[in-house]
Design an enzyme around this catalytic site. Structure first.
Site, PDB file in Angstrom:
ATOM      1  N   PHE A  43      -2.191   6.888  12.115  1.00 54.03           N
ATOM      2  CA  PHE A  43      -2.540   8.235  11.655  1.00 54.03           C
ATOM      3  C   PHE A  43      -3.810   8.768  12.292  1.00 54.03           C
ATOM      4  CE2 PHE A  43      -3.912   5.069   8.433  1.00 54.03           C
ATOM      5  CZ  PHE A  43      -5.269   5.078   8.723  1.00 54.03           C
TER       6      PHE A  43
ATOM      7  N   ASN B 109       0.724  11.473   5.740  1.00 48.75           N
ATOM      8  CA  ASN B 109       0.120  10.651   6.785  1.00 48.75           C
ATOM      9  C   ASN B 109       0.777  11.028   8.104  1.00 48.75           C
ATOM     10  OD1 ASN B 109      -0.748   7.276   5.654  1.00 48.75           O
ATOM     11  ND2 ASN B 109      -1.956   9.119   5.794  1.00 48.75           N
TER      12      ASN B 109
ATOM     13  N   GLU C  55     -12.626   5.885   5.060  1.00 46.68           N
ATOM     14  CA  GLU C  55     -12.234   6.498   6.328  1.00 46.68           C
ATOM     15  C   GLU C  55     -13.523   6.867   7.064  1.00 46.68           C
ATOM     16  OE1 GLU C  55      -9.895   9.512   4.514  1.00 46.68           O
ATOM     17  OE2 GLU C  55      -8.561   7.992   3.650  1.00 46.68           O
TER      18      GLU C  55
ATOM     19  N   TYR D  49       0.819  -1.211   0.000  1.00 41.04           N
ATOM     20  CA  TYR D  49       0.000   0.000   0.000  1.00 41.04           C
ATOM     21  C   TYR D  49       0.859   1.270   0.000  1.00 41.04           C
ATOM     22  CZ  TYR D  49      -3.048   3.764   1.465  1.00 41.04           C
ATOM     23  OH  TYR D  49      -3.710   4.965   1.519  1.00 41.04           O
TER      24      TYR D  49
ATOM     25  N   ARG E 109     -13.052  30.785  47.804  1.00 42.39           N
ATOM     26  CA  ARG E 109     -12.762  29.692  48.728  1.00 42.39           C
ATOM     27  C   ARG E 109     -12.301  28.417  48.016  1.00 42.39           C
ATOM     28  NH1 ARG E 109     -17.405  26.817  51.848  1.00 42.39           N
ATOM     29  NH2 ARG E 109     -18.545  28.613  51.081  1.00 42.39           N
TER      30      ARG E 109
ATOM     31  N   TYR F  19     -17.573  30.665  46.551  1.00 42.09           N
ATOM     32  CA  TYR F  19     -16.728  29.581  46.057  1.00 42.09           C
ATOM     33  C   TYR F  19     -15.593  30.071  45.158  1.00 42.09           C
ATOM     34  CZ  TYR F  19     -20.254  26.174  47.602  1.00 42.09           C
ATOM     35  OH  TYR F  19     -21.117  25.411  48.349  1.00 42.09           O
TER      36      TYR F  19
ATOM     37  N   HIS G 237      -3.813  16.446  -2.776  1.00 40.64           N
ATOM     38  CA  HIS G 237      -4.207  16.537  -1.368  1.00 40.64           C
ATOM     39  C   HIS G 237      -3.994  17.926  -0.762  1.00 40.64           C
ATOM     40  CE1 HIS G 237      -4.634  12.296  -1.812  1.00 40.64           C
ATOM     41  NE2 HIS G 237      -4.784  12.053  -0.521  1.00 40.64           N
TER      42      HIS G 237
END
Length: 507
Positions: free
Chosen positions: A325, A192, A411, A50, A280, A277, A80
């Site tokens: 990834f 990646n 994905e 791959y 405190r 609060y 990309h």
């Protein structure tokens, strides 16, 4: 500063983010070259691997001829680089580049040493790729933003050099560098990975940690201004619970108030039984937030040193596809940081509201003006702090739970870590504004307690505030004072003296 892959500390990473010089340890080179030789052998073979001799994602079943592997990698980067939005700031991008060097330097990615060397040279020469902030869903790596980084390395895209934005090839040439041609798997190894999500989360962590530490000083100042009791900060109270952040915060508050005339003046005869609060419970709230920040810091330190591309060259020489990834750990850490930031701001804002309210502030004038009515004092400064608090509450909603399928359902679960981390920078700006306004209000309240004096330690912080924001006698344009005090927080001017809560990485 030399980065050793697998061993980079948070302190080193923060130094890089803030502009420090860095180099990769050359001792990692043999491991890098070993993995690259294995990838080259696979690229020349017949067995499909791959990303080496196949397509990507849903196209993984498409075989690529050996003669086309270089074009495959180049096409990957060009297709990309699909990000959008304003560019990430220089400090974040420098950190991304350093994290990518650390990951590739582990010797499991199969790239040539020349790829790491070019990243190193770009850092050295101040070539900072222009990376659009939006486009990553934090799974299959931060694909789009890392493609914009890699595009510059092949002579495409854009980069900043000395403040100018230049085409990638020109940016490299302007400092004597030459683009590279990507070999088998190198484009995939570059895009990646979780480095953009991690860098953004680290940047948010560094800035929010500074705000959290500063809030201990402004909280102590507010306690003084409100004539609050220091009894709730006693060590034995917090030892009985045992939470480390709570114990540390109570210790810081005690130390900051030590020697205060204001505190001593109302130990006896004070008609109030308990403080609200926000005064405190400072150790309980800020301490819990600090513990959460430290937990997130540990996760991010591990991730900064991780190998997160795919496939990976393993120690036995095999090349195996996995899922490192996927940025789920970063997404969870970012959400934790966001919740901590929101809570630190929420309790600080309540202290501001207490100080400007004459019904709660134990004798201070309305809105901390010596002449209320004619003057509005810090009335709207408090409103601004409430607006910032509300924004951070909304931004604190989790991002990691908002998965959506992408890439034709290949994905099908993603982390949303990248924008989950990016929103931390906006939250840090809001939080520094809240803490800055608290500094402004608390210093005014302490001055209004004269002739009683605060502690020597806190007097030093009041002096630092007064150096940028004079005492408010009559109304004036207040925005510059708010910005100046916010700048003190951003710049570390209100940090506790010895950071008794420790550095961010200290457990």
């Amino acid at each position: 500063m030399t980065l050793v892959p697998g061993k980079a500390s948070l302190a080193a990473l923060e130094a890089i983010y803030r502009g420090g010089k860095v180099t990769i340890d050359p001792a990692c080179r043999p491991g890098v070259e070993r993995a690259q030789a294995i990838v080259m052998e696979a690229a020349a073979g017949e067995v499909p691997v791959y990303g080496v001799n196949t397509g990507f994602g849903k196209l993984a079943s498409v075989r690529i001829a050996a003669r086309d592997t270089a074009q495959l990698q180049r096409n990957l980067i060009l297709s990309h680089a699909a990000g959008i939005g304003a560019p990430l700031d220089t400090g974040v991008v420098r950190l991304v580049m350093a994290l990518k060097m650390l990951s590739l330097g582990r010797g499991a990615s199969g790239v040539r040493w020349e790829v790491i060397a070019l990243l190193q040279a770009m850092l050295d020469q101040g070539v900072v790729p222009r990376i659009p902030a939006q486009g990553s869903v934090g799974a299959s790596g931060d694909l789009a933003p890392l493609a914009h980084l890699t595009a510059v390395m092949i002579g495409e895209g854009e980069a900043f050099v000395g403040g100018d934005c230049l085409p990638g090839a020109r940016a490299l040439a302007s400092v004597g560098l030459t683009p590279i041609s990507l070999g088998p798997k190198e484009g995939l190894a570059m895009i990646n990975g979780t480095q953009v999500s991690t860098a953004l989360a680290l940047a948010g962590l560094f800035r929010i940690w500074r705000c959290a530490a500063s809030s201990l000083v402004t909280g102590a100042l507010s306690t003084e201004a409100a004539m609050g009791s220091s009894a709730p900060f006693r060590a034995d109270i917090h030892a009985l619970r045992g939470q480390p952040g709570q114990i540390a915060v109570a210790g810081v508050l005690r130390g900051l108030q030590d020697g205060s005339e204001i505190r001593e003046s109302h130990i006896e005869g004070d008609e109030r039984v308990q403080d609200p609060y926000c005064i405190r419970c400072q150790p309980q709230v800020a301490g819990a937030a600090i513990d959460v920040l430290r937990q997130a810091a540990k996760v991010l330190e591990v991730e900064a040193n991780a190998v997160t591309d795919n496939p990976l060259v393993l120690a036995d020489g095999s090349i195996v596809s996995g899922g490192n990834f996927h940025a789920e750990p970063v997404g969870f850490a970012a959400d934790q940081i966001a919740m901590a930031a929101s809570e630190i701001g929420a309790i600080a804002q309540r202290r501001i509201a207490l100080l400007v309210d004459p019904a709660l502030s134990f004798g201070l004038p309305a809105f901390l003006s010596p002449k209320p009515g004619l003057n509005s004092g810090l009335m709207i400064a408090e409103v601004t702090s409430a607006a910032l608090m509300a924004e951070n509450k909304a931004l604190a909603n989790p991002r990691v739970t908002d998965s959506t399928p992408t890439s034709a359902n290949q994905e099908d679960h993603v982390s949303m870590a990248c924008h989950g981390a990016r929103r931390l920078l906006e939250m840090a700006e809001n939080l520094s504004g809240i803490i800055g306004i608290e500094a402004l209000a608390a210093a005014q309240g302490i001055d209004l307690r004269a002739p009683l004096q605060t502690s020597p330690a806190l007097a030093g912080y009041v002096a630092a505030i007064r150096a940028v924001s004079p005492y408010l006698e009559d109304d004036r344009l207040i925005a510059p004072d708010i910005e100046a005090c916010t700048g003190l927080v951003r710049g570390g001017g209100l940090l506790p003296p010895d950071l008794a809560i420790g550095e961010i990485a200290d457990a």
